[in-house]
Design an enzyme around this catalytic site. Structure first.
Site, PDB file in Angstrom:
ATOM      1  N   GLU A 291       0.835  -1.206   0.000  1.00  0.00           N
ATOM      2  CA  GLU A 291       0.000   0.000   0.000  1.00  0.00           C
ATOM      3  C   GLU A 291       0.872   1.259   0.000  1.00  0.00           C
ATOM      4  O   GLU A 291       1.856   1.345   0.718  1.00  0.00           O
ATOM      5  CB  GLU A 291      -0.893  -0.021   1.247  1.00  0.00           C
ATOM      6  CG  GLU A 291      -1.795   1.187   1.398  1.00  0.00           C
ATOM      7  CD  GLU A 291      -2.533   1.209   2.730  1.00  0.00           C
ATOM      8  OE1 GLU A 291      -3.460   2.011   2.878  1.00  0.00           O
ATOM      9  OE2 GLU A 291      -2.167   0.407   3.625  1.00  0.00           O
ATOM     10  N   LYS A 355      -9.577   2.557  -3.277  1.00  0.00           N
ATOM     11  CA  LYS A 355     -10.113   2.038  -2.022  1.00  0.00           C
ATOM     12  C   LYS A 355     -11.534   2.551  -1.806  1.00  0.00           C
ATOM     13  O   LYS A 355     -11.821   3.732  -2.005  1.00  0.00           O
ATOM     14  CB  LYS A 355      -9.211   2.457  -0.862  1.00  0.00           C
ATOM     15  CG  LYS A 355      -9.549   1.794   0.471  1.00  0.00           C
ATOM     16  CD  LYS A 355      -8.530   2.164   1.537  1.00  0.00           C
ATOM     17  CE  LYS A 355      -8.807   1.445   2.854  1.00  0.00           C
ATOM     18  NZ  LYS A 355      -7.821   1.801   3.897  1.00  0.00           N
ATOM     19  N   CYS A 408      -5.610  -2.500   2.659  1.00  0.00           N
ATOM     20  CA  CYS A 408      -5.466  -2.446   4.112  1.00  0.00           C
ATOM     21  C   CYS A 408      -6.629  -3.132   4.817  1.00  0.00           C
ATOM     22  O   CYS A 408      -6.930  -4.285   4.544  1.00  0.00           O
ATOM     23  CB  CYS A 408      -5.300  -0.991   4.559  1.00  0.00           C
ATOM     24  SG  CYS A 408      -4.767  -0.801   6.277  1.00  0.00           S
TER      25      CYS A 408
END
Length: 534
Positions: A291, A355, A408
């Protein structure tokens, strides 16, 4: 055991408070990195006895009658979440000068809020409380319902759901493919609480054997899947793909330093990507970076794309986390997204995904206009914070391989495994757990990611800046990986599929069926229709 139960039931004042908090905290031993699942038996046995003794005045209102049980559950949850989430404070100490003031909120404030769900669970269970097996059925159903609520309300935060205490190893993960982690949670509480029946001698003749049968079925199904069922189906195209996980171990303070050497960070990723395979193996087809691995806006830096092209062979693909900027027109600030890029061997971005589920107070600020007036900012310094994507986009590689991207902590949400996931060949999870150092956090995160692989029956590609990076097969077994805080890379073949079946809606249906059955047992027991204590 009866004498101990009586002492716990009759405890009052500070002793009762301390017992409830310590009971919750002790249960965290069942979670990573320790994984001593038997600790939960102690925790929930004590919780049942404490709720047994949480009596109110006979003439109290409904709220007054439930309040002692709510407080007991809240104290239990407060201990559980403090012991299980204290490491969140480590992220604030990365920039201590700016965020040290918020440390008490992270260590005590968040657990205090999350504990409300456990207080509500014990209060709800108290409504159906009885002297026999019904009370542990009520507790299991109530915890299952409130853990589900914790996963969806206020953007959701199902971290360390009780069911993870029952899934420390692959043998004990396989039931998740059938009933999901929430179904495991409801049944686990029933099983963990069963020893309490031995201390009160009511309901033990039915409840303990039933709990043992459920536990045996849990283990038996795991053994069947791992050792007795046919080998997973492995499509030839996917089996031939070699994946390299790059774990650069970049210190978080260096990543946040605006005056730091971003070029050196970028070059470290490139160097690990270009290293020759170990033991004379074949070069990887897919290289994965963690990430926000690219430390600048990639689309504004053609030289960086050229360096990537120079590093990759023509038939190689790089999957990298990066911040994506979107121009909103003259006079308007850009929007920023926490994104994943797929870059081919010619340095072209051929796929991207943003995301969807952002971290509150980390990637965006709830009530930002109000809180900014008090000087409260995001932990991640991004003007205006990150923006969330409206939908999740599958990443389609030039080879045709489709990956389901999760950035994440998106992977801790069972309900995120929807949409086009059925068209994907594997789950991709990139993360940066360097925020949390060498604490239990990264281990807990990794366990939840492995359980998602089992739930969906799909292989998992997981890459973290500081670890834990691994390729995980659909049974939750680690094919290859790198330990926490290890620098390097690992190459491994992408494993294949579990035979198709049991889509998310089936797991949800089984979870609600379990809830109905447990509530029915609790209601019938309280009414005296079934499982009479005497």
């Amino acid at each position: 055991m009866e004498r101990l139960a009586d002492r716990i039931i009759l405890a009052w004042g500070f002793k009762r408070v301390l017992l409830a908090v310590l009971a919750g905290a002790f249960g965290v031993l069942a979670l990573p990195p320790i994984g001593f699942f038997a600790a939960m038996f102690v925790s929930f046995t004590l919780l049942v006895w404490l709720v047994d003794g949480a009596a109110a005045a006979p003439n109290s209102s409904l709220v007054g009658r439930l309040w002692p049980s709510f407080v007991t559950g809240w104290l239990f949850g407060f201990g559980y979440f403090i012991a299980g989430l204290w490491w969140l404070g480590h992220a604030l100490m990365i920039d201590a000068e700016e965020f040290a003031w918020a440390l008490p909120l992270a260590i005590f404030g968040l657990p205090a809020v999350l504990a409300i769900f456990y207080g509500a669970a014990t209060a709800l269970a108290r409504i159906l409380w009885s002297d026999g097996v019904g009370r542990i059925a009520a507790l299991g159903a109530s915890f299952g319902l409130l853990e589900w609520a914790r996963s969806v309300l206020f953007t959701g935060f199902p971290w360390n759901a009780i069911g993870y205490g029952m899934t420390p190893v692959p043998l004990m993960m396989q039931s998740a493919h059938v009933i999901g982690i929430m179904g495991i949670t409801a049944l686990s509480v029933f099983i963990f609480a069963a020893p309490a029946l031995l201390g009160t001698k009511q309901g033990a003749r039915v409840g303990v054997p039933l709990a043992m049968l459920l536990f045996a079925a849990h283990l038996g199904y795991g053994a069947y899947v791992l050792y007795g069922s046919p080998a997973p189906r492995v499509p030839a195209a996917d089996k031939s793909a070699i994946v390299r996980l790059v774990q650069p171990m970049i210190d978080q303070t260096a990543k946040m330093d605006t005056d730091g050497d971003r070029a050196a960070i970028f070059e470290k990723h490139l160097r690990l990507s270009a290293e020759a395979p170990k033991e004379g193996g074949r070069k990887p087809d897919i290289i994965v970076w963690p990430e926000t691995a690219i430390p600048f806006i990639l689309t504004d830096n053609q030289d960086a794309l050229t360096r990537i092209a120079d590093t990759l062979d023509d038939n190689q693909v790089l999957i990298a986390g990066a911040v994506r900027a979107e121009d909103m027109g003259p006079g308007n600030p850009p929007r920023y997204y926490n994104s994943i890029y797929v870059i081919d061997g010619h340095g072209q971005i051929v796929a991207a995904s943003d995301k969807v589920h952002l971290v509150p107070f980390g990637e965006y600020m709830p009530f930002e206009s109000v809180l900014n007036q008090f000087g409260i900012q995001n932990v991640v310094e991004m003007p205006g914070g990150f923006s969330a994507a409206a939908t999740r986009q599958l990443l389609t590689l030039p080879s045709g391989l489709k990956l389901y991207p999760l950035v994440c902590y998106e992977i801790i949400f069972p309900d995120e495994m929807t949409g086009d996931i059925g068209a994907a060949s594997a789950i991709l999870n990139i993360t940066n757990d360097a925020w949390f150092g060498a604490t239990p956090g990264p281990y807990q995160h990794f366990l939840q990611a492995r359980v998602r692989a089992v739930e969906t029956g799909m292989p998992l590609i997981r890459d973290g800046n500081s670890g834990i990076s691994a390729l995980v097969n659909p049974r939750g077994e680690i094919i290859a990986g790198l330990a926490l805080n290890e620098t390097g890379f690992v190459d491994a073949t992408l494993d294949g599929f579990r035979p198709a079946g049991n889509p998310p809606r089936s797991r949800q249906a089984y979870f609600w069926l379990i809830e109905i059955l447990l509530f029915a047992i609790a209601s019938g027991s309280r009414a005296g229709f079934i499982f009479k204590p005497n």
